[in-house]
Write an enzyme that holds these catalytic residues in place. Sequence first.
Site, short mmCIF file in Angstrom:
data_model
loop_
_atom_site.label_atom_id
_atom_site.label_comp_id
_atom_site.label_asym_id
_atom_site.label_seq_id
_atom_site.Cartn_x
_atom_site.Cartn_y
_atom_site.Cartn_z
N CYS A 398 -24.34 -7.53 -36.41
CA CYS A 398 -25.62 -8.31 -36.66
C CYS A 398 -25.65 -8.60 -38.15
CB CYS A 398 -26.82 -7.92 -36.19
SG CYS A 398 -28.38 -9.01 -36.00
N HIS A 525 -24.93 -7.05 -30.63
CA HIS A 525 -25.35 -5.77 -30.55
C HIS A 525 -24.22 -5.08 -29.37
CE1 HIS A 525 -28.37 -5.39 -33.62
NE2 HIS A 525 -28.59 -6.67 -33.28
N GLU A 527 -23.30 -2.19 -28.99
CA GLU A 527 -23.73 -0.82 -28.72
C GLU A 527 -24.69 -0.67 -27.64
OE1 GLU A 527 -26.81 -2.02 -32.00
OE2 GLU A 527 -24.54 -2.50 -31.53
#
Length: 555
Positions: A398, A525, A527
């Site tokens: 990001c 993102h 994750e």
Amino acid sequence: MKYILVSGGVVSGLGKGVTASSLGVLLKGCGHRVTSIKIDPYLNTDAGTMSPFEHGEVFVLDDGGEVDLDLGNYERFMDLTLTRDNNITTGKIYQYVIERERKGDYLGKTVQVVPHVTDAIQEWIERVANVPVDGRSGPPDVCVIELGGVVGDIESAPFLEAMRQFQFRVGPSNFCCVHVSLVPVLGVVGEQKTKPTQHSVSVLRSLGLSPHILACRSTDPLGVAAKEKLALFCHVPPKNVLNMHDCSNIWQVPLLLQEQGAHETVCSILELGGASKLQLTRWRTTLAERWDSLDATVSIAMVGKYTDLADAYLSVMKALQHACLAANRRLEVLWVEASDLEPAAKTENPAAYKQAWQRMKDADGVLVPGGFGTRGVEGMMLAAHYARTNSRPYLGICLGMQVAVIEFARNVLGMADANSTEFDTATPSPVVVFMPEGSTTHKGGTMRLGTRRTMLETVECITAKLYQADRFVDERHRHRYEVNPTLVDQFEAKGLRFVGKDESGQRMEVVELSNHPFFVACQFHPEFKSRPGRPSALFLGLVLKGWYSVSSGAS
């Protein structure tokens, strides 16, 4: 439907989320389908506008919900895909009640906390508990509800009253209350003190809820005397006093609860079968024991702006751990405060400046995660520059992608004043710009949120190979700025390739640097969708490339 309420006492941050997640793991192991709800008593509608320093990271769901980080624990532990409705806040409940009042749904009655707010809470829980979140049809068997904060907090009073009523609404064999509390040790005396837990349970009972199970947090295993005392004064059987002492890693907690028969106790209270068939051997060998046995180390420099609170990057840390488990590497995180890399720090705080740059040089790979605001971004650009010019593996997420693009524009394209309009609204070279559909007046819920599709421009790129995909990848987003699409041709002419774009082809999603071992940055993102056993592809690439670089002696 069976319900488990997990409440907390004495102090916050004891691990109610891990307790709730671990109970879910046990119940899944017994053959039951599980869902979870997190209650946050704050007035915010959601976690989207909260500072990471205030409440840790904002976890983003598939449907774009910006929620408490504990929902990330639920998804990772129990392998669920939750929705925004699985996170209840005071703001959401009051908004719902007020909207109904405005429509006249209460037929002219005086709208009050009891019964209108408490009824709304119970209705919300019953509705959401029946929504499948495991990819299968039909309602789950058990809903684990975590009540945030500490029993006795004024803001949690409506929720506790709602749960008091709820236990009678669903019936005794369908409701189990687990109270997580602290058993501290005074340094001078060295004795485990049960009085804080006794007081906490007393407060809970005064509110009409009696715990069926005590989950006692302590540094060391609970002594027999302390356990018997807690059972006596807290009105629970001794076998229902569970000890959650400090463990070597978070994946040990379900095993710790299993050893104490927590699954048998819960299944007995809720009149559920399956306790005898619980099998966590794979969990033990592939997660808990495997993590402790890892030997060869890979070091990752985490260059961020919220490094004073590790929970601000909780999902990033978990994704790194998942990748290290898959790569058979022990993780060493070298925390780097981004502002300490900046020239001003050299004179203002030379020790921090020296340490930050030493960590950058010592690291096998560099990771720049997301964030908002101007503080530290120049340091992040310096980190991207260092990784780019020293062939150091780099992953930008990001904001980490945006600073990498800005740095490239300044130092390769010759745009000395290149910047993002987030940091300089009047920049003459806007490399990163505000998305046209974004709101300039409202912050909450106005970003590009949730799972979006990224189309791969070519299979001849690191990203496609790591994802083992040839057309697209689906990842979760949370941003309101994007790379200026009018400059893409200039970047690609100099070797910065935008290998992933949105379905319109106008929004840049993934960028890679040609002639570099591993320089990858993404607008999404990754994750948030990482799981134990199914690590995020880009994190795995960073860990593997970082290890390869150091083991091969590459610069």
